[in-house]
Design a protein around this motif. Structure first.
Motif: not given
Length: 400
Positions: A2-6
């Motif tokens: 996920q973008d937020s995790h990255r």
């Protein structure tokens, strides 16, 4: 991912890297004896106008030290007339290593374990300050992690093997990680073969380049037999005689120490075996070396390690300095990592555990059989202890 995790991962690694640079600026260069030794040899090589080892000094060198570490210092001095740019590069290498470690753990163990492993890596105090010296561990671990990343995450085993050989150029322990990787690829013989070919190809290139200049095929440090002879036989006079042989080049001296050691071993096999438990203890008893970064007036200390040594901490407790309390905090985290790594074996899964377990076992055995036991020597294994520790936390605490 996920973008937020990255984004969170990138922010954590960026902060970790920036802190390396801040520590470098605030605390400055750390004059470890080995680091100063590399700097002296690099300045000497620059004076003679060629890389280390210098051809005309082959008989003057008592032993061949870590070639890569000295030559990258030569390059910094030649290009910038300073080691400061190299120390900045080392800080960036430390940050990239954190990313490589995270990506490798994610591939082997999954997203959640990888996140836990990264948190352990960036909160561990001993992971700060390495870039303030020229010691070989930081670039060695960088190229090791890059080689493993290329091999496992990117499936570029040929290039991965080459990176392991470059790491070996900085510190002669690449064989540990090569064999561990071959074990990891046990049922994928093509990958093992490519890895091995890449390793041998780079060793050959490094050795032939040095041979072209010096006439000797030199691709890694030659300190092991001398150290083993001295530490095993209580600094035998015969070893000192080899050291003073001006008519032998550095490779001949190394061969002489090897012969002396095996001659000693034939007559003292029990003593050799009895030395192994103390070596094991000395290797893993602490992880205090990098705390020297934070010692005030460290350039003026006659014996810099003393302030953060285990014996000094015991003698001074509880009246400790700020640096000593930091060292105690670091020790608590260090032993927690080792204990969690040990307990993680309860959930042993060959696919996840075979690489870190192989690295730790093979590396420890190498140090027991042909090493002399120093706390610094286990530093290249710490990412793999952290990987195992993260597996334990994920299983036992997070119930992953």
């Amino acid at each position: 991912m996920q973008d937020s995790h990255r984004q969170l991962i990138l922010i954590l690694i960026a902060v970790f890297t920036i802190l390396q640079l801040v520590i470098l600026v605030v605390f400055g260069y750390t004059p470890y004896p080995d680091s100063d030794g590399y700097l002296y040899l690099a300045q000497e090589a620059l004076h003679y106008g060629e890389p280390y080892p210098v051809t005309t000094l082959l008989n003057d060198y008592p032993f061949l030290w870590n070639i890569g570490s000295i030559n990258i210092t030569v390059a910094s001095l030649a290009l910038c007339h300073s080691i400061a740019p190299l120390l900045v590069v080392y800080a960036l290498m430390k940050g990239i290593t954190a990313w490589l470690f995270y990506a490798l753990t994610r591939t082997i163990c999954g997203l959640q374990t990888a996140f836990i492993a990264l948190i352990i890596y960036i909160i561990y105090p001993a992971n700060y300050g390495e870039c303030t010296s020229l010691l070989s561990e930081l670039p060695f671990i960088f190229f090791i992690m890059l080689g493993i990343y290329l091999s496992i995450v990117k499936d570029k085993t040929l290039f991965g093997g080459m990176m392991l050989a470059i790491a070996n150029w900085f510190r002669p322990m690449g064989i540990v990680f090569l064999v561990a990787m071959i074990i990891f690829f046990l049922y994928q013989w093509r990958k093992s073969l490519k890895l091995f070919i890449g390793y041998i190809a780079m060793i050959t290139m490094i050795g032939c380049a040095t041979m072209y200049r010096t006439g000797l095929f030199l691709y890694q440090a030659k300190t092991g037999w001398m150290a083993l002879m001295d530490y095993s036989s209580d600094h035998a006079p015969e070893s000192l005689e080899v050291l003073n042989r001006a008519d032998w080049n550095v490779s001949q001296k190394d061969s002489a120490w090897q012969s002396l050691f095996f001659d000693w071993l034939k007559d003292h096999p029990q003593e050799y075996v009895k030395q192994m438990p103390p070596k094991l203890v000395n290797t893993y008893v602490s992880d205090n070396v990098n705390m020297c970064t934070f010692i005030p007036n460290k350039a003026d200390k006659e014996y810099m390690y003393e302030e953060v040594s285990m014996q000094t901490l015991i003698d001074c407790f509880p009246k400790l300095s700020t640096v000593q309390w930091m060292t105690v905090f670091n020790l608590i985290i260090y032993f927690s990592i080792i204990i969690c790594a040990f307990f993680s074996l309860y959930w042993f899964n060959i696919n996840k555990y075979i690489l870190p377990v192989s690295v730790i076992i093979l590396g420890t055995l190498l140090l027991l059989f042909v090493g002399h036991g120093e706390a610094r020597f286990h530093i290249p294994f710490m990412p793999f202890f952290m990987m195992l520790s993260a597996m334990f936390i994920n299983k036992r605490v997070c119930k992953g």
